[in-house]
Design a protein around this motif. Structure first.
Motif, PDB file in Angstrom:
ATOM      1  N   TRP A  89       2.929   1.744  -3.440  1.00  0.00           N
ATOM      2  CA  TRP A  89       2.093   2.215  -4.551  1.00  0.00           C
ATOM      3  C   TRP A  89       1.631   3.658  -4.300  1.00  0.00           C
ATOM      4  CZ3 TRP A  89       1.379   0.597  -9.350  1.00  0.00           C
ATOM      5  CH2 TRP A  89       1.698  -0.719  -9.678  1.00  0.00           C
ATOM      6  N   ARG A  90       1.324   3.986  -3.052  1.00  0.00           N
ATOM      7  CA  ARG A  90       0.888   5.346  -2.728  1.00  0.00           C
ATOM      8  C   ARG A  90       2.038   6.346  -2.951  1.00  0.00           C
ATOM      9  NH1 ARG A  90      -1.544   5.118   2.844  1.00  0.00           N
ATOM     10  NH2 ARG A  90      -3.300   4.173   1.733  1.00  0.00           N
ATOM     11  N   ASP A  91       3.246   5.978  -2.536  1.00  0.00           N
ATOM     12  CA  ASP A  91       4.403   6.855  -2.743  1.00  0.00           C
ATOM     13  C   ASP A  91       4.723   7.006  -4.227  1.00  0.00           C
ATOM     14  OD1 ASP A  91       4.638   7.239  -0.052  1.00  0.00           O
ATOM     15  OD2 ASP A  91       6.347   5.898   0.232  1.00  0.00           O
TER      16      ASP A  91
ATOM     17  N   VAL B  31       0.836  -1.198   0.000  1.00  0.00           N
ATOM     18  CA  VAL B  31       0.000   0.000   0.000  1.00  0.00           C
ATOM     19  C   VAL B  31       0.875   1.253   0.000  1.00  0.00           C
ATOM     20  CG1 VAL B  31      -1.718   1.332   1.276  1.00  0.00           C
ATOM     21  CG2 VAL B  31      -1.912  -1.160   1.170  1.00  0.00           C
ATOM     22  N   THR B  32       1.866   1.284   0.880  1.00  0.00           N
ATOM     23  CA  THR B  32       2.735   2.455   1.000  1.00  0.00           C
ATOM     24  C   THR B  32       3.545   2.678  -0.264  1.00  0.00           C
ATOM     25  OG1 THR B  32       2.846   2.225   3.400  1.00  0.00           O
ATOM     26  CG2 THR B  32       4.640   3.445   2.338  1.00  0.00           C
TER      27      THR B  32
ATOM     28  N   LYS C  87       2.541   9.610  -5.730  1.00  0.00           N
ATOM     29  CA  LYS C  87       2.991  10.960  -5.375  1.00  0.00           C
ATOM     30  C   LYS C  87       4.197  11.372  -6.222  1.00  0.00           C
ATOM     31  CE  LYS C  87       5.188  11.304  -1.520  1.00  0.00           C
ATOM     32  NZ  LYS C  87       5.485  11.341  -0.063  1.00  0.00           N
TER      33      LYS C  87
ATOM     34  N   ALA D 268      -2.329   5.426  -7.599  1.00  0.00           N
ATOM     35  CA  ALA D 268      -3.241   5.763  -6.505  1.00  0.00           C
ATOM     36  C   ALA D 268      -4.419   4.790  -6.472  1.00  0.00           C
ATOM     37  CB  ALA D 268      -3.732   7.196  -6.674  1.00  0.00           C
TER      38      ALA D 268
ATOM     39  N   ALA E 258      -3.178   1.532  -4.913  1.00  0.00           N
ATOM     40  CA  ALA E 258      -3.011   1.709  -3.471  1.00  0.00           C
ATOM     41  C   ALA E 258      -4.363   1.721  -2.763  1.00  0.00           C
ATOM     42  CB  ALA E 258      -2.249   3.002  -3.189  1.00  0.00           C
ATOM     43  N   ALA E 259      -5.348   2.400  -3.351  1.00  0.00           N
ATOM     44  CA  ALA E 259      -6.673   2.479  -2.735  1.00  0.00           C
ATOM     45  C   ALA E 259      -7.350   1.110  -2.715  1.00  0.00           C
ATOM     46  CB  ALA E 259      -7.529   3.493  -3.489  1.00  0.00           C
TER      47      ALA E 259
ATOM     48  N   ASP F 299      -1.040   1.188   6.568  1.00  0.00           N
ATOM     49  CA  ASP F 299       0.113   2.053   6.359  1.00  0.00           C
ATOM     50  C   ASP F 299       1.333   1.386   7.000  1.00  0.00           C
ATOM     51  OD1 ASP F 299      -0.988   4.234   4.942  1.00  0.00           O
ATOM     52  OD2 ASP F 299      -1.955   4.915   6.783  1.00  0.00           O
TER      53      ASP F 299
END
Length: 395
Positions: A352-354, A349-350, A357, A372, A375-376, A387
């Motif tokens: 893919w989220r990073d 999750v972290t 960004k 995003a 990650a979602a 997280d």
């Protein structure tokens, strides 16, 4: 050396095999040292260092020597030859250490190679002693010490890259001399990349847009380009890095090869992602590590003085690293329960989220929205604690 193998039961058999392996390593070490220096050299008090790879790793003390040998040495013995046509971890490691031993001490980011022999398949290395590893620093409770160690690791990685840039012909020549077949760092990458879209569709119900596939293809091409190539230890786990008074030193070059330094630099964005126990770093730490690495490499790769150029290259490497880890591990993740903050599921999750960004910062087409979305989708299945937690030093 006398080895007691008389213990009964499975434990005794296992212990006996370990003693025999240690004895064989010491014998091989004595043999290569004696040939190297032309006089008998005796090693005593062997300590099994329990290497995780195919080598037996032993620390031993030199009884007496008229040569300028350290009091203790580390022996790495590879008793078993590789399968026909397979890469030889002994050859990879021996050549890696040879490459660095030819450099000045200031440029040598690893222990010194004192002797090696292809017949006995043994390396004898300078012993850096019972020095803490980067893993030790990350799991202690001293955030400042951990921060200093991480910055030292990034600087040492940059110095390693800068000192070996342009030395691929030397590496390959040394490898041919030892008879080791060249190991491609890109083997299986195309096949693994192709597995990711069906995996994402099957596990998350997400279709990969053509624009994202194109960005992944471009990232693969970047990783194979002739520019920015340098030596890589490949295994960048924090337990393979010693924190010495002169800076971080790298160990274990069984997979060492020459490849794009940007493949290693992806770990500045995804700290130690290939390590099963990888956790997160606090805000700003990754950027500080990138700055430390860049300061060492801009002398050989001046293009990286441009912030936009560096960010674009790093984000492409980050995309490829996340993509490949997804191909390797998404199928085995448990997405049916809430995740722990220290789980591999939370790491995904972290990461893919990073990536979303960072790809947004460099305006990488389609990737921010897609990353995003992934990650979602992962977070929706894994619950509110999806997280990734910080390493203990930063909690």
């Amino acid at each position: 050396m006398t080895v007691d193998t008389s213990s009964a039961g499975d434990a005794g058999v296992g212990a006996g095999a370990e003693h025999l392996a240690v004895a064989a390593a010491v014998t091989a070490g004595e043999s290569v040292l004696s040939r190297r220096f032309g006089s008998a050299i005796t090693l005593v008090a062997p300590e099994d260092l329990a290497g995780s790879g195919p080598a037996t790793v032993v620390r031993a003390r030199v009884v007496s020597s008229s040569f300028a040998l350290p009091r203790t040495l580390v022996i790495k013995h590879y008793p078993d030859p590789p399968e026909p046509g397979a890469a030889d971890p002994f050859a990879q490691e021996a050549v890696s250490y040879q490459l660095f031993t030819a450099l000045s001490p200031e440029e040598r980011m690893c222990p010194e190679l004192l002797a090696h022999d292809g017949r006995d398949r043994v390396l004898v290395l300078d012993d850096l002693g019972p020095t803490p590893t980067l893993e030790d620093k990350l799991y202690a409770r001293d955030s400042r010490a951990a921060e200093r160690a991480l910055l030292s690791w990034a600087r040492s990685l940059g110095r390693l890259h800068a000192s070996t840039a342009g030395r691929e012909p030397d590496f390959n020549a040394l490898l041919r001399r030892l008879g080791g077949p060249a190991k491609s760092d890109s083997g299986g990458v195309d096949e693994l990349c192709a597995e990711v879209p069906p995996l994402l569709q099957e596990r998350l119900g997400i279709t990969v847009p053509d624009a994202v596939r194109a960005q992944v293809t471009a990232a693969v091409e970047q990783s194979r380009a002739a520019g920015f190539r340098a030596f890589s230890p490949v295994e960048l786990s924090p337990d393979n890095n010693l924190v010495t008074g002169e800076g971080v030193r790298f160990l274990d070059f069984e997979y060492g090869c020459v490849r794009s330094a940007l493949v290693d630099a992806a770990h500045l964005r995804l700290p130690f992602a290939s390590w099963p126990d990888a956790l997160a770093l606090p805000a700003g730490m990754s950027e500080a590590m990138i700055a430390a690495w860049r300061a060492e490499v801009v002398g050989v790769w001046p293009a990286f003085t441009d912030d936009d150029v560096l960010a674009t290259h790093l984000t492409a490497s980050e995309l490829l690293r996340v993509w490949l880890i997804t191909g390797e591990e998404l199928g085995s993740l448990d997405l049916s329960r809430q995740s722990s903050p220290v789980s591999r599921e939370a790491a995904f999750v972290t990461w893919w989220r990073d990536l979303a960004k960072h790809a947004g910062y460099v305006r990488m087409p389609a990737v921010p929205e897609f990353a995003a979305k992934v990650a979602a989708a992962l977070a929706a299945r894994l619950g509110p604690h999806a997280d990734l937690a910080f390493y203990p030093a930063f909690r």
